[in-house]
Design an enzyme around this catalytic site. Structure first.
Site, PDB file in Angstrom:
ATOM      1  N   SER A  46      85.685  21.480  91.146  1.00 31.23           N
ATOM      2  CA  SER A  46      85.824  19.579  90.498  1.00 31.23           C
ATOM      3  C   SER A  46      85.227  18.598  91.642  1.00 31.23           C
ATOM      4  CB  SER A  46      87.087  19.008  90.701  1.00 31.23           C
ATOM      5  OG  SER A  46      88.103  19.426  92.344  1.00 31.23           O
ATOM      6  N   ASP A  47      84.486  17.711  90.966  1.00 28.24           N
ATOM      7  CA  ASP A  47      84.288  16.810  92.322  1.00 28.24           C
ATOM      8  C   ASP A  47      85.142  16.657  93.138  1.00 28.24           C
ATOM      9  OD1 ASP A  47      82.702  15.206  93.367  1.00 28.24           O
ATOM     10  OD2 ASP A  47      82.489  13.255  92.159  1.00 28.24           O
ATOM     11  N   TRP A  48      85.743  16.029  94.340  1.00 28.24           N
ATOM     12  CA  TRP A  48      86.159  15.921  95.257  1.00 28.24           C
ATOM     13  C   TRP A  48      87.083  14.943  95.259  1.00 28.24           C
ATOM     14  CZ3 TRP A  48      83.319  19.971  95.845  1.00 28.24           C
ATOM     15  CH2 TRP A  48      83.360  20.568  96.706  1.00 28.24           C
ATOM     16  N   GLY A  49      88.790  15.706  94.697  1.00 35.92           N
ATOM     17  CA  GLY A  49      89.110  14.865  93.930  1.00 35.92           C
ATOM     18  C   GLY A  49      89.822  14.339  92.578  1.00 35.92           C
TER      19      GLY A  49
END
Length: 743
Positions: A226-229
């Protein structure tokens, strides 16, 4: 020890699919499963070790800042991407980094996107070719890549939740191809999913995106992080095909995943698949090389590649400058260079080099300098401008450094304008009014308008962001040590309104409609006959090139090869980019852009030297995504293959005919009258087999023009008293795929 998901407990598996802190995956030392170390780094590493954060706010280890993607894209040269990636891979190995987060290959849908500096181009072919070269080179060093951000992440506004509402054909033809090429050609270790929703479904939970297309169609066998968050529902994400949530959540996620398996919300088989992919990342767990990085050599490399990325937009002969030219250097960016973007990819540089720093290498004269403006707006604007004007009036050439500061563009927010700051525009006009000749050097992550002062200056060099050696690279180009060879990877419009995306950017109330569909960047301007200020593919040189003997040879039902002779007719060595476009607008009833880049190659030639460039055009050069067939289709018909100096300047073209895929469409009663009459199987016999004077009458061209779009069921209903329904059924049966042989 070879570990499989079946060797692990549910708790161990639940931990493996969630990160530990910002930069590590979970390790199980007793089973020889070591943490995999990640780092930001599309254009240089932002390594923070075990601590740190993911917002680019705290210190990181010093690394070489190479030109960001906005500049690499302007090189139009895969070898530039390779050289940068190789060096970043070496620095990553030295620091013990296993996977570098990059490159970013999202399409520049709008010039306002705040993160455009981190993306390569507005064109999917150019982005894909350069992105694949980057991935192959860095992974050859034993360091994995995470290609980002998949998919349709084309703005920063509301990026964590906005729904990119875009039709499938547009996704397939514009926003997917760069990722598709990289997956198929370079086999990246990982892909990073984007924050946004796609047609209402978060990318992290989008099974069609992450499983059906990415893995099922393209054959991706790496891990998706995932992208961060970007994860909101862990069970839904794992079920959809996401493998790794980043960053870690301080232990909150693993119990949620285990509970989801126990209560049946998450199938443990789906969890096991993701665990196997995360275990597969152990292959990238190379030990640190402990090699001493030659930071000076990497700085020299950064300077060399940066000079190949700068784009000479305009030149009346003022450039290159002589070492004896009396100069006035104006603009704070000449002393305080802007060379990288803001946000998570911000690199702590090993050194930086301004234009003023580099000048003593290239001229023995004392060069006068005036800042002209300040970067925070705190100074006396009039006084700064007046001092610069006085300096310029006593020079032979004034070189003005203008552009955008880090506060003007960054990850996290989009721009609202493409204009330069008003103080800089006023400065350029005032200096140009008194200086015999004026050169403007631009530093910016997204394109800026040159209107209002363009015609007042002798030359414009678009540097974009060129990395830590930007000052030396610009000096090399300005003084002719390097012959400029960059080409625009994105259009510079005359007005922001000339971009169709502007009507729907950045959307409203959680949705952004991609209403321009395929008409992105130059595709829009060429199709709508709207001249750019500087078109996609434009760039000048200090030498000249002649293009001759253009040929196009059909090599199959759906392929061709284009050839052209390139001759350097000028006084010095230089590089030219051969650009091949295809116009498919005259073929079929499918809407196509008027011009699409389908092949390119950069060639370097000495004075008087010639070479013949041969560029294959495979089926994708002519295909469109057919929503009825759910596949790429090449229609039989006419195509125009064009040789361009840029997307607006076509110097030669040749029409060709392709037999295509020979697809015969199945007819139904919902097909239109015109579709029946023009059908290759039914059309030639229809009027004979349906014996009706009324049908013959309405089939006349002047009548058909008005009613040709009527569904055939309406026509059949009007003929029910004279034509049996079985007649229509028999004709439709001939079009079924198991009944017809394609012509």
């Amino acid at each position: 020890m070879n570990i499989a998901a079946s060797d692990l407990t549910l708790e161990q598996k639940s931990h493996l699919v969630s990160g530990v802190g910002p930069w590590y995956t979970f390790g199980i030392p007793e089973l020889d499963v070591e943490p995999v170390i990640l780092s930001d780094g599309p254009h240089g590493l932002r390594y923070q070790g075990e601590g740190g954060e993911n917002f680019g706010l705290t210190e990181s280890a010093k690394s070489t800042c190479f030109p960001p993607a906005v500049a690499i894209g302007s090189s139009w040269d895969p070898s530039v991407a390779e050289r940068v990636a190789t060096a970043i891979g070496q620095e990553a190995r030295a620091l013990g980094v296993n996977i570098v987060l990059g490159p970013g290959v999202n399409i520049k849908r709008s010039p306002l996107c705040g993160r455009n500096f981190e993306y390569l181009s507005e064109d999917p072919l150019l982005s894909g070719v350069l992105g694949a070269a980057y991935v192959e080179a860095i992974q050859a060093e034993g360091v994995g890549c995470s290609v980002k951000h998949f998919a349709a992440n084309n703005q920063e506004h509301d990026r964590m939740r906005v729904s990119s509402d875009v039709d499938e054909r547009t996704l397939r033809e514009i926003y997917f191809p760069a990722f598709e090429r990289i997956v198929k050609e370079a086999r990246p270790a990982t892909l990073m999913c984007s924050y946004n929703r796609i047609n209402g479904v978060f990318a992290s939970e989008n099974r069609w995106l992450l499983t059906d297309v990415l893995r099922g169609e393209w054959g991706f066998d790496g891990a998706v992080m995932s992208d961060w968050g970007a994860v909101h529902d862990n069970a839904a994400a794992l079920s959809a095909g996401l493998d790794l949530e980043m960053p870690g959540t301080d232990g909150r996620t693993p119990p949620l995943i285990a509970d989801a398996v126990r209560n049946g919300t998450l199938d443990e088989a789906d969890l096991d698949v993701s665990v196997e992919r995360i275990l597969g990342l152990q292959a990238w767990r190379a030990e640190p090389s402990h090699a001493e990085i030659d930071v000076d050599a990497h700085h020299r490399l950064a300077r060399e590649v940066a000079a190949e990325c700068a784009v000479l937009l305009k030149n009346d002969g003022t450039l290159p400058l002589s070492a004896t030219t009396k100069l006035a250097v104006i603009g704070e960016f000449a002393r305080t260079p802007r060379f990288q973007g803001g946000g998570s990819s911000h690199v702590a540089v090993t050194r930086s080099e301004s234009f003023l720093d580099a000048l003593p290498e290239l001229t023995d004269l004392d060069v006068a300098f005036a800042p002209g403006f300040d970067l925070d707006g705190s100074g006396d604007e009039s006084a700064l401008r007046d001092a610069a004007v006085e300096l310029a009036s006593d020079a032979e050439v004034a070189v003005i450094f203008a552009g955008l500061g880090e506060s003007d563009e960054s990850e996290g927010f989009d721009r609202t304008s493409i204009e330069l700051p008003r103080a800089q525009v006023d400065l350029i006009r005032a200096v140009a009014a008194v200086a015999p000749r004026t050169v403007v050097v631009l530093s910016n992550g997204g394109v800026v308008s040159v209107e209002g002062w363009h015609d007042d200056v002798a030359a414009i060099l678009e540097g974009f962001l060129l990395g830590q050696a930007s000052g030396g690279a610009i000096a090399d180009v300005v003084f002719g040590v390097v012959n400029p060879s960059g080409r625009l990877a994105e259009t510079i419009p005359r007005r922001l309104a000339d971009h169709p995306s502007t009507q729907n950017f950045p959307g409203e109330r959680g949705h952004v409609v991609y209403g321009e569909r395929l008409l992105v960047g130059y595709r829009a301007l060429t199709t709508l006959d709207t001249p750019a200020r500087y078109p996609f593919g434009h760039g000048l040189s200090y030498t000249t090139f002649e293009l001759s003997d253009f040929t196009v040879e059909v090599t199959g039902a759906d392929s061709a090869v284009a050839g052209v002779k390139v001759t350097n007719t000028g006084p010095r060595e230089g590089a030219h980019v051969v650009q091949i476009y295809v116009d498919a607008t005259s073929n079929g009833d499918i809407q196509r852009p008027a011009r699409e880049l389908r092949a390119f190659e950069k060639v370097t030639l000495g004075p008087g030297e010639s070479t013949v460039v041969s560029l294959p055009l495979d089926r994708r050069a002519f295909a469109f995504w057919d929503i009825d067939e759910s596949d790429w289709v090449v229609e039989a018909g006419s195509y125009i293959v064009q040789l361009g100096r840029d997307s607006e300047t076509i110097v030669a073209e040749q029409p060709i005919s392709l037999t295509g895929d020979g697809i015969v469409r199945e007819l139904t009663l919902w097909s239109t009258l015109e579709e029946w009459l023009t059908h290759p199987v039914v059309g030639p016999v229809m009027l004979d087999e349906i014996d009706s004077d009324r049908l013959r009458y309405v089939a006349q061209p002047h009548i058909l023009r008005g009613i040709g779009t009527l569904p055939m069921r309406k026509i059949a209903d009007s003929l029910r008293d004279t034509v049996a329904p079985e007649t229509f059924d028999a004709l439709m049966a001939r079009t079924r795929r198991d009944e017809v042989v394609a012509p």
